[in-house]
Write a protein that holds these residues in place. Structure first.
Motif, short mmCIF file in Angstrom:
data_model
loop_
_atom_site.label_atom_id
_atom_site.label_comp_id
_atom_site.label_asym_id
_atom_site.label_seq_id
_atom_site.Cartn_x
_atom_site.Cartn_y
_atom_site.Cartn_z
N UNK A 211 70.20 39.96 53.70
CA UNK A 211 71.21 40.71 54.44
C UNK A 211 72.26 41.33 53.54
N UNK A 212 72.83 42.43 54.02
CA UNK A 212 74.00 43.12 53.41
C UNK A 212 73.75 43.39 51.93
N UNK A 213 72.55 43.88 51.62
CA UNK A 213 72.17 44.10 50.23
C UNK A 213 71.76 45.54 50.00
N UNK A 214 71.71 45.92 48.73
CA UNK A 214 71.32 47.27 48.31
C UNK A 214 70.03 47.13 47.51
N UNK A 215 68.92 47.59 48.08
CA UNK A 215 67.62 47.28 47.52
C UNK A 215 66.81 48.55 47.32
N UNK A 216 66.02 48.59 46.24
CA UNK A 216 65.09 49.69 46.00
C UNK A 216 63.68 49.17 46.29
N UNK A 217 63.26 49.35 47.55
CA UNK A 217 61.93 48.93 47.96
C UNK A 217 61.83 47.45 48.26
N UNK A 218 61.30 47.12 49.45
CA UNK A 218 61.04 45.73 49.83
C UNK A 218 59.58 45.63 50.27
N UNK A 219 58.88 44.65 49.71
CA UNK A 219 57.47 44.42 50.08
C UNK A 219 57.30 42.97 50.52
N UNK A 220 56.73 42.80 51.73
CA UNK A 220 56.52 41.47 52.30
C UNK A 220 55.01 41.33 52.54
N UNK A 221 54.42 40.30 51.96
CA UNK A 221 52.96 40.22 52.01
C UNK A 221 52.50 38.78 51.84
N UNK A 222 51.16 38.64 51.72
CA UNK A 222 50.58 37.34 51.37
C UNK A 222 50.79 36.27 52.39
N UNK A 223 50.81 36.66 53.69
CA UNK A 223 50.95 35.66 54.72
C UNK A 223 52.35 35.15 54.94
N UNK A 224 53.32 35.80 54.37
CA UNK A 224 54.70 35.37 54.58
C UNK A 224 55.09 35.56 56.04
N UNK A 225 55.89 34.65 56.58
CA UNK A 225 56.22 34.66 58.01
C UNK A 225 57.74 34.61 58.21
N UNK A 226 58.16 35.31 59.28
CA UNK A 226 59.55 35.21 59.72
C UNK A 226 60.57 35.79 58.75
N UNK A 227 60.17 36.78 57.98
CA UNK A 227 61.14 37.43 57.07
C UNK A 227 62.06 38.34 57.88
N UNK A 228 63.37 38.27 57.61
CA UNK A 228 64.36 39.06 58.34
C UNK A 228 65.14 39.92 57.35
N UNK A 229 65.19 41.23 57.60
CA UNK A 229 66.01 42.16 56.83
C UNK A 229 67.09 42.69 57.77
N UNK A 230 68.36 42.53 57.40
CA UNK A 230 69.44 42.94 58.30
C UNK A 230 70.63 43.48 57.52
N UNK A 231 71.10 44.66 57.96
CA UNK A 231 72.29 45.31 57.40
C UNK A 231 72.13 45.63 55.92
N UNK A 232 70.95 46.06 55.52
CA UNK A 232 70.69 46.42 54.13
C UNK A 232 70.59 47.93 53.98
N UNK A 233 70.91 48.41 52.78
CA UNK A 233 70.61 49.78 52.38
C UNK A 233 69.37 49.71 51.51
#
Length: 922
Positions: free
Chosen positions: A167-189
């Motif tokens: 949350x509340x972060x500044x990120x260049x590209x996010x990749x979620x993979x490999x069976x990961x569960x329940x990932x939440x992205x909120x209020x990010x640039x």
């Protein structure tokens, strides 16, 4: 409605996402510290205390225990790859948090940050240039992170990780993979480049809520593989399709959900946009089919029913009029109570609340806010009598004024007055004070989000009653040892603040009693410089804002203030033989003293009297010279008397005028004048004076004294530590006498034998004449002064009359020159006789006189000394037959009287004594 599993997981981890959870003090282990800055005394083999922190984050990662926080000092880059593989415990995570500076500075990691096989981990305020990888980990919270890794994704979540919250972060590209569960992205640039902004592959339950995503040359958010049960809510998603920036020019999807991920996935309340010059061409791709707008998308899939499509990014975001304002779903999973800048949710009252269930959450990472930062007030009566109604108008810089309220505390203990919300851009409050006093009114502006801004101002409440003028008049003097500020002598301060003023005063009119009137604003202290000392009747009129007037008068005594003396190495101010300006009989001429703005030099802006050596030469007929501070109000005294063709010198102590001038008046003929500056008196500055019984310090006529002083040579005279003068004296007052001169010359007395002032002079020897002049000379090396004779040879005599120094006893008060004695009205003083001069002010211990002998019948001398004291051997003035001779004399005083002795062999003389000033105990 039953909340989804994602909502439950988010709520459980919300505190962790926003910061380190608080625990009881007894359960809180000691924090660890990391600081690699110069001077930190860091060591990776220590315990990571604040006094001896770890040098690397890796060292702390190997030592951290559940419930501990690793506090990382920002500054120099931590150029290391960090792996966190230790775990916290439920409610006791291990935390890695930077200590943010005033500008939000974050700790800088130069390499990849990896969380592997760990659980209950918090990361905060970190900048990772190598990106972040979370692999096989559970319950990981990231807040205020900046992450980038070249053209790769800045954040990767894989290895079947669970419940990762970013949350509340500044990120260049996010990749979620490999069976990961329940990932939440909120209020990010989140920014993509060659890759989508967000990519979820085989990542069920991924939630992307309230992010601002810029896909640029790729898809904005891509959900594929077995990423079922995911959600995209309240996002602002922009894509770029310009060939000038991107390698290819094909349409880019803002939202892409593959067929394999559609089960249970929800898309709604997003805003899709492009750049102003290139609208989004194909914003949606769902299960392999593209849709050009939210209507078509919703009609075909049931998704995006509240989505918005705009042509470009202009006007989108936390700005007035943006479609993102107050239009999101506040019940969506992953919603945070504050935005990427940690600002709370705010309701813009000028915008309808079109969010779900009338909510006012904004879409995207940013929340539009009031911007309240300042408050102001206007008091209609900042000065009024008790019982008068005072009105306060309060305003602020709120952009949402209709949601404002203003709390006005009048500062007298009464309850604050609160204006009602919805009253507009300002609030009005009134109050009547019950008793006089100075009260501080405080205004607090409060907007609809609870933000506050305060201001305060003082109001004066006066007693009810009539306007009554009153004032005090006191001398205005230079501050101690201040030589830069211009403070003319005889300056008075007129202070009307004691006036009884129920209403504000508009102006104060002052008649100073010498024909001058001036006005000053309000009750301002007025300063005025009189041209002469004396007794005046001043009149003060106070006029208030109601037009009421009150007048009072009182006597004002004006006199020169007493001051100390500052001796300087003599320097020449004026020589009319060189600079022009020959004195003309009957025409006064001025010479500026060296106050700070005077080009002749710099002495002091606060001098009250100057000490100058004045020489008349090229005199065309018998005349006298008067030196005074005024052009047209000259005293009936003289300082120099000269015969035609003569060269005559005398020291003059004279008050300076308001603008720092001294006036010279020659009564007849023409003459050149030479003026050398030797020192000045000033209140609150300089050295005190102590008179001594005249004592002979040197006489070149006596055996062993070295004989007459030859032309072009010097003679050193010991003056400190002899003749009653202490060894630490700063300057000495001496009477210089020349006799038996072989030709016309001049003599200079100065302190440093290696630095003779040129041009300057104190005495002008002549053949066949004994001549005297007083000099005040700074004490030089080893307590000496140096005498220089210019031409021929002459015997020189030095008689001490006093000294200046820290052990001095008296301060000097200048006066308008005043005649104390003139034997021309009573008869000549016989040879060998003594006369008494009276009239020196009471309390004086010394006096400065201009002593004159006239109608002399022989060569002799006069000696001035304190009344009742033994007559010293020293002389004060040399008498010459047929000549009028004057000399500046400093002498002790007793009981306001001075004795003047006429030598036995000089014959009878008329004696004239003019008072220039006097010394009293300081």
């Amino acid at each position: 409605m039953r909340p989804t599993r994602t909502t439950v997981l988010l709520t459980a981890g919300l505190v962790t996402l926003l910061g380190v959870p608080a625990v009881a003090a007894a359960e809180n282990p000691t924090d660890l510290h990391v600081n690699n800055q110069s001077g930190s005394n860091c060591s990776d083999t220590g315990a990571g205390t604040q006094a001896v922190p770890y040098c690397t984050i890796s060292a702390a990662a190997r030592a951290v225990l559940p419930g501990q926080t690793v506090r990382i000092k920002p500054g120099w880059t931590y150029d290391e790859a960090v792996t966190i593989d230790r775990s916290g415990a439920p409610g006791k995570p291990i935390s890695f948090v930077a200590e943010e500076g005033w500008d939000g500075q974050q700790a800088d990691l130069g390499e990849l940050l990896t969380v592997r096989g760990a659980s209950h981990v918090v990361l905060g305020s970190l900048f990772t240039r190598g990106g972040v990888q979370i692999s096989g980990s559970t319950d990981v919270g990231m807040d205020r992170i900046r992450a980038a890794r070249g053209r790769l994704d800045g954040v990767v979540v894989d290895g079947a990780s669970k419940d990762v919250r970013i949350g509340r972060s500044n990120l260049v590209g996010v990749r979620i993979e490999g069976g990961s569960q329940g990932t939440v992205l909120s209020r990010n640039l989140i920014s993509g480049s060659a890759q989508p902004g967000v990519t979820a592959v085989d990542a069920p339950g991924t939630v992307v809520t309230n992010n601002t995503v810029r896909g640029y040359c790729a898809t904005g958010v891509s959900v594929g593989g077995a990423s079922t049960g995911s959600g995209l809510f309240n996002n602002v998603i922009a894509t770029e399709a310009r060939s000038s920036y991107c390698k290819t020019d094909e349409p880019r999807n803002a939202i892409l959900v593959e067929q394999s991920a559609t089960a249970g996935t929800v898309v709604d309340y997003n805003l899709v946009t492009g750049v102003p010059s290139a609208p989004v061409q194909m914003p949606y791709r769902w299960a392999g089919t593209t849709y050009p707008d939210p209507a078509a998308f919703h009609a075909a899939t049931g998704q995006g029913g509240h989505d918005i499509l705009t042509a470009g990014q202009a006007g989108v975001g936390p700005v007035e009029g943006s479609p993102t304002v107050d239009s999101a779903d506040p019940t969506a999973p992953g919603v945070l109570p504050s935005d990427i800048n940690r600002k709370p949710t705010g309701d813009d009252p000028s915008v309808p609340n079109t969010g779900k269930n009338g909510g006012y959450l904004d879409r995207g990472a940013y929340e539009t806010h009031d911007g309240l930062s300042q408050a102001w007030m206007n008091i209609d009566k900042t000065w009024a009598p008790a019982g008068t109604k005072v009105e306060v108008q309060a305003v602020s810089d709120s952009r949402w004024p209709t949601a404002m309220s203003y709390h006005v505390d009048f500062g007298d203990g009464t309850a604050p007055v609160v204006t009602q919300q919805g009253t507009g851009a300002h609030g009005l409050a009134t109050h009547a004070y019950g008793k006089p006093g100075d009260y501080v009114i405080k205004v607090t502006a409060v907007n609809g989000a609870g933000q506050q801004a305060t201001t305060q101002q003082t109001t004066k409440v006066t007693p009810a009653g009539p306007l009554t003028a009153a004032f005090s008049a006191t001398p205005f003097l230079p501050a101690p040892n201040d030589t830069a500020t211009r403070v003319p002598p005889l300056t008075m301060s007129f202070d009307p603040s004691a006036s009884a003023t129920p209403w504000p005063v508009e102006r104060t009119d002052v008649d100073f009693g010498d024909g001058v009137q001036r006005s000053f604003p309000g009750l301002a202290i007025g300063k005025y410089t009189y041209s002469r000392p004396g007794d005046y009747t001043a009149t003060v009129t106070v006029v208030d804002v109601k037009g009421t007037r009150s007048t009072t008068t009182r006597p004002v005594h004006v006199e020169y203030a007493k001051g100390g003396y500052t001796a300087v190495t003599p320097f020449r101010l004026k020589d009319t033989r060189v600079n022009g300006g020959t004195l003309q009989g009957g025409s006064p001429a001025s010479i500026g003293m060296p106050i700070p703005f005077n080009a002749a030099g710099s002495a002091s802006g606060g001098m009250s009297a100057a000490v100058i050596n004045v020489t008349l030469t090229n005199v065309t007929q018998d005349a006298y010279l008067n030196v005074s501070s005024a052009y047209d109000d000259r005293p009936t005294t003289s300082n120099i008397n000269a015969r035609a063709g003569a060269t005559v010198s005398n020291t003059v102590t004279v008050p300076v005028s308001e603008i720092g001038q001294v006036w010279f008046y020659l009564n007849a003929g023409r003459a050149d004048v030479i003026v050398d500056f030797v020192g000045y008196y000033q209140p609150n500055a300089g050295e005190k004076f102590s008179p001594v019984a005249p004592a002979r310090l040197a006489d070149t006529r006596t055996p062993g004294a070295g004989g007459a002083v030859a032309g072009g040579t010097t003679r050193t005279v010991k003056v400190a530590g002899v003749g009653g003068i202490p060894a630490d004296a700063k300057a000495v007052a001496v009477n210089l006498t020349s006799t038996e001169a072989t030709q016309n010359s001049y003599v200079v007395a100065y302190p440093d034998p290696a630095k003779r002032p040129e041009p300057a002079s104190n005495l002008n020897p002549e053949p066949g004449k004994a001549k005297s002049n007083q000099a005040i000379v700074p004490v030089g090396p080893d307590g000496t002064i140096t005498l220089y004779n210019h031409a021929g040879s002459a015997h020189l005599i030095v008689d001490a009359v006093g000294y200046y120094g820290k052990n001095g006893k008296a301060l000097y008060t200048p006066v308008v020159p005043k005649r104390l004695a003139d034997t021309r009205t009573t008869g000549k003083l016989a040879a060998g006789a003594t006369t008494t001069v009276s009239g020196v002010p009471a309390g004086a211990v010394g006096a400065v006189l201009n002593l004159t002998a006239t109608e002399s019948t022989g060569a002799g001398f006069l000696t001035a000394h304190a009344f009742g004291s033994a007559r010293p051997e020293a002389s004060s003035l040399q008498t010459l037959p047929g000549l009028t001779v004057s000399n500046h004399v400093t002498t002790p005083v007793a009981d306001g009287r001075i004795s003047v002795y006429n030598s036995q062999w000089g014959g009878p003389n008329h004696v004239i004594a003019d008072l220039l000033g006097y010394f009293t105990q300081g």
